[in-house]
Design an enzyme around this catalytic site. Sequence first.
Site, PDB file in Angstrom:
ATOM      1  N   HIS A  36       0.817  -1.214   0.000  1.00  0.00           N
ATOM      2  CA  HIS A  36       0.000   0.000   0.000  1.00  0.00           C
ATOM      3  C   HIS A  36       0.852   1.265   0.000  1.00  0.00           C
ATOM      4  CE1 HIS A  36       0.810   0.590   4.347  1.00  0.00           C
ATOM      5  NE2 HIS A  36       0.737  -0.726   4.404  1.00  0.00           N
ATOM      6  N   ASP A  37       0.402   2.242  -0.779  1.00  0.00           N
ATOM      7  CA  ASP A  37       0.976   3.588  -0.820  1.00  0.00           C
ATOM      8  C   ASP A  37       2.363   3.660  -1.445  1.00  0.00           C
ATOM      9  OD1 ASP A  37      -1.239   4.964   0.772  1.00  0.00           O
ATOM     10  OD2 ASP A  37      -0.587   3.428   2.183  1.00  0.00           O
ATOM     11  N   GLY A  73       5.215  -1.082   2.488  1.00  0.00           N
ATOM     12  CA  GLY A  73       4.370   0.087   2.325  1.00  0.00           C
ATOM     13  C   GLY A  73       5.131   1.396   2.270  1.00  0.00           C
TER      14      GLY A  73
END
Length: 264
Positions: free
Chosen positions: A121-122, A139
Site C-alpha cells: 500500500h501507498d 508500504g
Amino acid sequence: MSLIHATAIVDPKAELDSSVQVGPYTIIGPNVRIGAGTTVGPHCVIEGHTTIGNDNRIFQFNSLGAVPQDKKYAGEPCELIIGDRNTIREFCTFNIGSPGDAGVTKVGNDNWIMAYVHLAHDCVVGNHTIFANSAQLAGHVHVGDWVILGGFTVVHQFVRIGAHSFSAMHSLLFADVPPFVMCQGQPAEPRSMNFEGLRRRGFSAERISAVKAMHKALYRDDLTLEQAKERIAALSQEKPEAAPDVAMMLDFLNQTSPQRGIIR
C-alpha cells in the site's frame, strides 16, 4: 468477435475501453477502469478502486487492487493507479493505498515488472523502471524514474529509491538510496554509481563527470552528509550542464529523514 473471453467475469459497472482484451477466468470488479489497448491475461483478479491506463500488458495470475496488508485498514475507498505501457508479468500483487498515507498506490509509465513482484500500500513507482523477479516493496516506498531492482531485492517501508539507481540481486534496503547509486548487500551498501546505465540513456561526459564527483563527495572523501551536500552544490557552477542532476541529488538528500538516513 468479443475481446472478453466467455469465462471471464466482468462486473457491469466496470469501465473497459472497447479495445481491452480479457483472458479466460479473469475477474474484474465494479470500480475498475481500464484504458485502450490494454490486455489482461487469464486467471487475473482486478478489484478495488483500480484505474489502469492504455497499452499495458498484464500477464496471467496477477492480483491488482486488493485491500492493503494493513491491520488498520477498515474498508476506506483507497486506490491503485497504473499508467500506460507497463508490462506486468505473472503472479504480481499490487495493493491499493491506505488512509494512513495519500490513500493511493501509483505506478507510472513504461515500467517492466517481472514475476512475483509485490507493491504494498501507498508505494509510488515512477517511469521506465525495471523490477526483476520477486522484488518486494513494503508500504510507502517511493521509487524514482529509471530505477533497476535486482531479483529478490527487499525494500523496507518508507524507504526512498532515487532515480537511475540500481540494486544488485538479494539486496536488503533499510535506508534511502540516493540517485545514481549502485548498491549491494544485506543490508545494502553503496558500491559505485550506475555509469553504464547513464551512458545508455545518453548522459554526456560532463554529466557523468558530475555524477562521479557526487559519488566521491558522498562516499570517498570521509565527509559528513552536510559537508558532502556543500561539495555537491558547488558542482552546479563547475559543471553547468549537470545542474539539473545536482539539483535532483540535493533535493533527494534534503528530504531524507535523519532517522532513516541514506546508505553509506
